[in-house]
Design an enzyme around this catalytic site. Structure first.
Site, PDB file in Angstrom:
ATOM      1  N   GLU A 147      -6.053 -50.452 -56.097  1.00 11.82           N
ATOM      2  CA  GLU A 147      -5.412 -49.446 -56.949  1.00 11.82           C
ATOM      3  C   GLU A 147      -4.972 -50.054 -58.274  1.00 11.82           C
ATOM      4  OE1 GLU A 147      -5.015 -47.216 -53.091  1.00 11.82           O
ATOM      5  OE2 GLU A 147      -4.449 -49.252 -53.623  1.00 11.82           O
ATOM      6  N   THR A 148      -4.983 -49.208 -59.287  1.00  8.55           N
ATOM      7  CA  THR A 148      -4.423 -49.532 -60.597  1.00  8.55           C
ATOM      8  C   THR A 148      -3.454 -48.424 -60.976  1.00  8.55           C
ATOM      9  OG1 THR A 148      -6.379 -50.765 -61.311  1.00  8.55           O
ATOM     10  CG2 THR A 148      -4.950 -49.908 -63.039  1.00  8.55           C
TER      11      THR A 148
END
Length: 289
Positions: free
Chosen positions: A46-47
């Site tokens: 995830e970002t």
């Protein structure tokens, strides 16, 4: 054009451990297409993209390499650690606007971060044989007295109890089947756990989310918030009187991680869930957009 991206390891137990996340500050001008492209280029599970909010201190959006998700525990921890490290916030309590709602985040004096999650929702139980077959284990290797159940404190996960660490570490999932079943039940993936632990924790876990491009994740905040709520509901005997849980994850990937979960309980009802831990390895990279 190069965009500045910060990377950190959330929930790290050691320098090699934790779950890496990307963080982009001042992301208001980025399109959804650009955010997806950046998350794919970074390649972490995830970002987080931090923006201005009219209803909270910050708005945060979360992207896997494949899709946007409503909430991500370890990327939230990462985002607020970066904000703290860059002097944009000081220790205190903040509100973040997410697609899972407006949730509070506590930044502690020791730089650890605790994030609020939704109160738990318990959904359907899932056929054990269906799950066992997709993990290439037998039903006998699961804990008889506990259900395989979908639980959410922000994201729907299938929680799967197995008997010991050896079974859990030996699992070689059929990822096509795990993806199919995750899609069938509208869940992010599987959170598989055992009560055996390496360091006296409440549970030792592995997390599989191939439907979202994550074959295995080394530390998952939302899944462990759901797990602590599940353990409370089913009367886990290792639970302390203060309703604090410690979960071990990532050891099967050689990325030791420790996730802390605090439940706020009134009577027998969970009225609040907080998940957090330590962060290490802040770095800065440039990504072409």
């Amino acid at each position: 054009m190069k965009l500045k991206v910060y990377t950190v390891s959330s929930f790290a137990k050691t320098l090699e451990g934790g779950n890496p996340a990307g963080v982009v500050l001042d992301a208001d001008s980025l399109s959804e297409k650009s955010m997806k492209k950046i998350a794919g280029a970074i390649g972490f599970s995830e970002t987080a993209f931090v923006m201005k909010s009219d209803s909270a201190h910050f708005k945060v959006r979360f992207f896997t390499p494949e899709e946007e998700v409503d909430l991500c525990g370890h990327a939230t921890i990462a985002a607020f650690y970066v904000l703290l490290s860059k002097g944009l916030i000081k220790p205190g309590i903040f509100l973040q606007e997410t697609k899972a709602g407006i949730l509070s985040v506590e930044v502690k004096e020791d730089s650890s971060i605790m994030m609020e999650q939704n109160v738990p929702s318990f959904y359907e139980t899932v056929n054990k044989k269906e799950i066992a077959d997709s993990l290439n284990i037998t039903e006998n290797e699961m804990i008889d007295v506990l259900p395989v159940q979908i639980v959410s404190t922000g994201l729907r996960d299938i929680l799967i109890p197995v008997k010991n660490i050896d079974i859990l570490n030996s699992i070689k999932p059929n990822f096509e089947e795990v993806s199919r079943i995750s899609s069938k039940y509208n869940t992010i993936g599987y959170h598989v756990f055992t009560f055996e632990s390496l360091y006296g924790s409440n549970a030792y876990c592995r997390n599989f989310a191939p439907l979202y491009g994550i074959c295995e994740e080394s530390a998952t905040g939302t899944s462990n918030g759901a797990l602590a709520s599940y353990l409370h509901k089913y009367g886990n005997t290792k639970m302390g009187s203060d309703h604090q849980f410690v979960m071990e994850q990532g050891y099967s990937m050689k990325k030791p991680s420790e996730i802390i979960v605090e439940l706020i309980v009134e009577g027998l009802v969970v009225t609040g869930v907080k998940v957090g831990g330590k962060v290490m390895n802040l770095t800065e990279i440039g990504v072409e957009i």
